[in-house]
Write an enzyme that holds these catalytic residues in place. Structure first.
Site: not given
Ligand code: BES
Ligand code: ZN
Length: 462
Positions: A92, A157
């Site tokens: 997603d 996610e």
């Molecule tokens: N890929 C990201 C997590 C991430 C962010 C890793 C920045 C490395 C650098 C992931 O897809 C993400 O955006 N996660 C969300 C999770 C939330 C919606 C629970 C986030 O961190 O905002």
């Molecule tokens: Zn993300």
């Protein structure tokens, strides 16, 4: 111990580079925006696409419905004495808006200056897909994998992985593995392979403040009625003290001290505040006093307004006293803070500081546990070797301010260590217009992950 990516795997990836890119672009064309119901059909299509791409390379795959978006699981367990790895990614993507800020349309992948531009290119379709192609390199050239592999791809996610922990618990047997490998993060700098030592958790709230039953004339009523927008502003202003510390009582109680060696390592990374100032076009940095910028981003919790809504926001002036105000607030958490406990603390604090004359409701939208890595064992050794070979550089240990909610659940439920090796780059615009993935990293990432499985097989289980 060999120190190069095997030539047959390298040759395969090189010879099929064009086709691999075409396939990636097909994947990127699917607008699988999990947050928007209007895209539910696309999200389902992306799940089917992942299933087909696994089956095509010889991995048995199935789609599992959940109460939200489906989970795709692929399984190849034909290496009897070898360890088993679980590869996780998400199909997603975040909403692409505002569309007018994209140089090329978000769902029409375009390569410019060695960057693949598209929503989801780096977060996380490109990084999930490079794993699938690394597996294909093994299966196509050698007819088998050196380790047992389970691939799990989820579609929620970006909206908090609400149903995934349950799924992992229910399907513990299906998902059993000795280690989990995830590519959904970034490298510290171009050419510098990175292994993550931590992720922050998340507790996300919506705060609604309600006053009079409708908007009022701000002259006739202003001064005698509690203004919901002002009340909300006052509440929000109590979240921090003048040094940037969070002033919600009990907020820091569970924060675990960081290993001084990890802090030392963080200080040795090639970093300057100037980079961040330039990257974000601000004129100064802020935050909690007493910590370096990387510490503020990686090992300290936050409480931030993500959105604000109240009153008249159209053209010109309208003299009105708003009936209500709303804020979206997210707290990033660090070990051992717990989203449910933070929810209790925040609610108690707001109940105490909310003025009379308005009603305040706090609703929790989603949450995720923070996580800290062990950083040792056979899978870590293998990851270090593979990254060193593919990038020609010793990997660095970094932290991360973002969240991947399921990571802690994998560790707890499956009892397997999780390794986060990401191939994004600073400035990649994840969640923003003009998201990109470095084409070079996409290619080197495939080679590195192909080598990882040879190395892990050599190292054996825990
Ligand atoms: N890929 C990201 C997590 C991430 C962010 C890793 C920045 C490395 C650098 C992931 O897809 C993400 O955006 N996660 C969300 C999770 C939330 C919606 C629970 C986030 O961190 O905002
Ligand atoms: Zn993300």
């Amino acid at each position: 111990m060999s120190s190069e990516v095997a030539t047959d795997l390298q040759a395969f990836l090189r010879d099929h580079d064009e086709r691999i890119h075409e396939e990636l672009f097909d994947f990127l064309r699917i607008p699988s925006v999990s947050a928007k119901a209007e895209h539910n059909g696309d999200t389902k299509r992306a799940a089917e696409w992942v299933k087909a791409s696994l089956e095509k390379i010889g991995i048995t795959a199935r789609i599992y419905p959940t109460a939200g978006h489906p989970v795709v699981v692929g399984e190849w367990r034909n290496a009897p004495d070898a360890p088993t790895v679980l590869i996780y990614g998400h199909y997603d993507v975040q909403p692409a808006e505002p569309l007018d800020l994209w140089t090329s349309p978000p769902f029409e992948p375009t390569v410019r200056d060695g960057k693949i531009f598209a929503r989801g290119s780096v977060d996380d379709k490109g990084q999930l897909f490079l794993h699938i192609k690394a597996l294909e390199a093994h299966l196509a050239t050698r007819g088998k994998l050196p380790v047992n592999v389970v691939v799990i791809a989820e579609g929620e996610e970006e909206v908090g992985s609400e149903h995934l922990a349950r799924f992992v618990a229910d399907q513990k047997q299906l998902l059993r593995a000795d280690a989990v490998v995830i590519s959904d993060s970034a490298m510290f700098a171009p050419g510098l392979p990175s292994i993550l030592s931590s992720l922050r958790g998340l507790a996300y709230f919506e705060i609604n403040v309600e006053g009079p039953s409708s908007d009022l004339h701000s002259g006739s009523y202003g001064g005698a009625i509690v203004n919901p927008a002002m009340a909300l502003a006052r509440i929000l202003a109590t979240f921090h003290d003048e040094n940037g510390h969070i002033a919600i009582p009990g907020f820091y109680d569970k924060v675990r001290e960081w290993d001084p060696r990890i802090r030392e390592q963080m200080r040795s990374l090639p970093y300057s505040d100037k980079n961040l100032i330039e990257e974000t076009s601000v004129d100064a940095l802020g935050g909690e006093r007493g910590y370096t910028t990387l510490e503020k981003l990686w090992i300290r919790p936050t409480c931030e307004v993500n959105g604000l809504l109240s009153g008249y926001t159209g053209e010109g002036a309208k003299t009105v006293l708003p009936a209500k105000a709303m804020a979206k607030v997210s707290c990033r958490l660090v070990p051992d803070q717990d989203p449910a406990e933070i929810e209790k603390l925040l609610k108690a604090h707001i109940a105490k500081v909310a003025p009379k004359g308005v009603t305040v409701r706090v609703e929790t939208l989603h949450g995720g546990q923070p996580w800290r890595a062990e950083l040792n064992g056979p899978i870590y050794d293998a990851a270090r070797t593979a990254l060193r070979a593919a990038f020609g550089k010793e990997p660095v240990i970094t932290g991360e301010g973002g969240s991947i909610p399921v990571v802690g659940d994998f560790e707890k439920i499956l009892g397997a260590p999780v390794v986060l090796v990401g191939f994004g780059l600073p400035g990649e615009n994840a969640h923003a217009p003009d998201e990109w993935m470095s084409d070079e990293n996409f290619r080197v990432g495939m080679r590195a992950m192909a080598m990882l499985w040879d190395e892990y097989a050599k190292n054996g289980k825990r």
